[in-house]
Design a protein around this motif. Structure first.
Motif, PDB file in Angstrom:
ATOM      1  N   HIS A  72       5.787   7.416  10.598  1.00  0.00           N
ATOM      2  CA  HIS A  72       4.881   6.779   9.182  1.00  0.00           C
ATOM      3  C   HIS A  72       6.196   6.108   8.739  1.00  0.00           C
TER       4      HIS A  72
ATOM      5  N   GLN B 174       6.078   1.987   7.571  1.00  0.00           N
ATOM      6  CA  GLN B 174       6.327   1.380   6.209  1.00  0.00           C
ATOM      7  C   GLN B 174       7.367   0.243   6.455  1.00  0.00           C
TER       8      GLN B 174
ATOM      9  N   ALA C   2      10.837   5.149  -0.095  1.00  0.00           N
ATOM     10  CA  ALA C   2       9.680   5.553   0.941  1.00  0.00           C
ATOM     11  C   ALA C   2      10.313   5.818   2.270  1.00  0.00           C
TER      12      ALA C   2
ATOM     13  N   ASP D 130       0.828  -1.131   0.019  1.00  0.00           N
ATOM     14  CA  ASP D 130       0.149  -0.078  -0.045  1.00  0.00           C
ATOM     15  C   ASP D 130       0.914   1.310  -0.021  1.00  0.00           C
ATOM     16  N   GLY D 131       2.191   1.050  -0.657  1.00  0.00           N
ATOM     17  CA  GLY D 131       2.857   2.307  -0.693  1.00  0.00           C
ATOM     18  C   GLY D 131       2.681   3.343  -1.778  1.00  0.00           C
ATOM     19  N   ASP D 132       3.231   4.270  -1.780  1.00  0.00           N
ATOM     20  CA  ASP D 132       3.098   5.290  -3.053  1.00  0.00           C
ATOM     21  C   ASP D 132       4.137   4.875  -3.928  1.00  0.00           C
ATOM     22  N   ALA D 133       4.065   5.598  -4.992  1.00  0.00           N
ATOM     23  CA  ALA D 133       4.667   5.125  -6.378  1.00  0.00           C
ATOM     24  C   ALA D 133       6.042   5.904  -6.585  1.00  0.00           C
ATOM     25  N   SER D 134       6.935   6.389  -5.402  1.00  0.00           N
ATOM     26  CA  SER D 134       8.052   7.065  -5.406  1.00  0.00           C
ATOM     27  C   SER D 134       8.985   6.366  -6.436  1.00  0.00           C
TER      28      SER D 134
ATOM     29  N   LYS E 235      10.065  14.521   2.190  1.00  0.00           N
ATOM     30  CA  LYS E 235       8.530  14.462   2.307  1.00  0.00           C
ATOM     31  C   LYS E 235       8.281  15.751   3.316  1.00  0.00           C
TER      32      LYS E 235
ATOM     33  N   ASP F  58       8.691  18.954   1.105  1.00  0.00           N
ATOM     34  CA  ASP F  58       7.354  18.975   0.461  1.00  0.00           C
ATOM     35  C   ASP F  58       6.286  19.803   1.362  1.00  0.00           C
TER      36      ASP F  58
ATOM     37  N   VAL G 118       9.645   1.634  -8.885  1.00  0.00           N
ATOM     38  CA  VAL G 118       8.909   2.497  -8.097  1.00  0.00           C
ATOM     39  C   VAL G 118       8.406   1.690  -6.796  1.00  0.00           C
ATOM     40  N   GLY G 119       8.111   2.535  -5.530  1.00  0.00           N
ATOM     41  CA  GLY G 119       7.580   2.038  -4.504  1.00  0.00           C
ATOM     42  C   GLY G 119       8.297   1.090  -3.560  1.00  0.00           C
TER      43      GLY G 119
END
Length: 409
Positions: free
Chosen positions: A320, A324, A280, A263-267, A289, A292, A274-275
């Protein structure tokens, strides 16, 4: 030929002890007896005969062989119940030294240790891994020569040198293999280059494997199944199973940072996928992050400062990231069933927030049986795991029973 040269000649084999058929070691050999004495406890010949069941004449011969190469030494008489007290003998860790090197992305730690892994002298210096192998290794070598001189040790007294580097290593040859953050290092002959200045056995491994060895030897020697997880510029792990470091078929075991986060992001990761966990939850990923969110010019060190100051957004970001990492580690726990997971690396300095996030996901997503006795703890070696492990890398290989037998024969 000197005794140390004979030790080196006996040890000039492949680095990898798990890539060849194990040598059968006679239980009555000098090498086997030496393993009993490595705990450092003084024993008499009668003690050794009682512990092994071998004839006193055999024990006497093996003791003389080990005394002859300097690996054990007399420690004085034992208590006597009448008559002349018997002599005792114990491992002599001062007889040789080990050069231990822990190379990171932005620094290197160099130490000289005795054969028990006790650090005699240590130095940390800033180095840029991207400056290339010759520049980095020349700087390390100069530091090592200075440290040896400072404690009155000669290069010829070295049993060997252990080196950890921040990338995949083909352990048979000691050459990095397509390291993503080490430009110019791919296939470079690290042992050959260093041997020009240090003509001794030189063993090279991935830095996290080396740190796992160091933490295991120094803090958890009785733990048979352990993971060491380094969270810093990257994320990686070293695996101890059955008391032995596991490198895998090509030395790639434990590459935790390039497992996709559930369920991670597509970094985008520097490996091209990616991911990945590293994209992450590594130190640079957390800092990115936060940038940002308006934290300008935030680097790794500034991130740790914000955490130390209790900045809520920084604490939340680290927590967080811990979740992960824990999501990926939960699968590892179900697969490998370690009894201890040690969290190290510079991001471990973020303290309880990172550990809390990891524990939260591991204990909620792993099988109850796998976590029944699992402990997730911070590193206890205070940044010394790398040099301690580099020293252990050498002594585990060079003081193994078959190597001692080759020497005394």
């Amino acid at each position: 030929m000197s005794q140390v040269a004979e030790v080196q000649q006996a040890g000039e084999l492949s680095q990898a002890s798990d890539s060849v058929i194990p040598t059968v070691v006679a239980p009555s050999s000098a090498g086997a007896l030496f393993q009993l004495l490595r705990d450092g406890r003084p024993r008499t010949r009668a003690d050794l005969a009682a512990a092994t069941g071998f004839a006193r004449s055999t024990i006497a011969a093996r003791v003389e062989e080990l005394l002859g190469i300097g690996l054990i030494a007399p420690t004085g008489p034992s208590s006597s119940t009448g008559g002349r007290p018997p002599a005792t003998f114990a491992f002599n860790p001062e007889t040789r030294s080990v050069l231990a090197v822990d190379v990171g992305v932005t620094h290197a730690r160099v130490a000289v240790t005795d054969l028990n892994g006790r650090i005699l002298v240590q130095h940390e210096q800033e180095l840029d891994i991207t400056s290339g192998p010759e520049n980095v290794l020349d700087a390390v070598a100069e530091t090592a020569e200075g440290l040896l001189a400072s404690v009155g040790r000669e290069i010829g007294e070295l049993l060997g040198a252990g080196v950890g580097v921040p990338g995949p290593v083909e352990f048979d040859t000691g050459r990095p293999t397509s390291p993503p953050i080490m430009p110019g290092w791919d296939g470079f002959d690290i042992p050959g280059y260093l041997r020009q200045r240090f003509p001794v056995p030189i063993l090279v491994d991935n830095d996290v494997n080396v740190m796992a060895l160091g933490e295991h030897a120094a803090v958890h020697p009785d733990v048979a199944n352990m993971m060491f997880v380094k969270v810093a510029t990257g994320v990686g792990s070293g695996l101890i199973s059955g008391g032995l470091l596991q490198r895998g078929a090509q030395g790639a075991a434990g590459d935790l940072g390039h497992i996709a986060v559930p369920d991670g992001d597509a970094s985008l990761c520097r490996c091209g996928n990616v991911g990945c966990l590293e994209a992450a939850a590594s130190g640079p990923a957390i800092a990115r992050k936060l940038r940002d969110q308006g934290f300008d010019q935030l680097g790794h060190a500034e991130l740790l400062d914000l955490v130390a100051e209790g900045e809520p957004k920084a604490l939340q970001a680290v927590r967080h990231a811990g979740r992960q990492i824990g999501s990926v580690l939960a699968g590892c726990v179900n697969l490998l069933n370690p009894s201890v997971i040690v969290i190290g690396g510079s991001m471990a300095l973020a303290g309880d927030q990172l550990l809390a996030g990891i524990r939260e996901k591991v204990y909620s997503r792993s099988l109850p049986l796998a976590t029944q006795h699992l402990r997730i703890v911070g590193s206890s070696t205070r940044g010394r795991a790398g040099v301690l492990g580099a020293s252990a890398l050498v002594t585990q290989q060079m003081l193994a029973a078959e190597r001692i037998n080759a020497l005394v024969s």
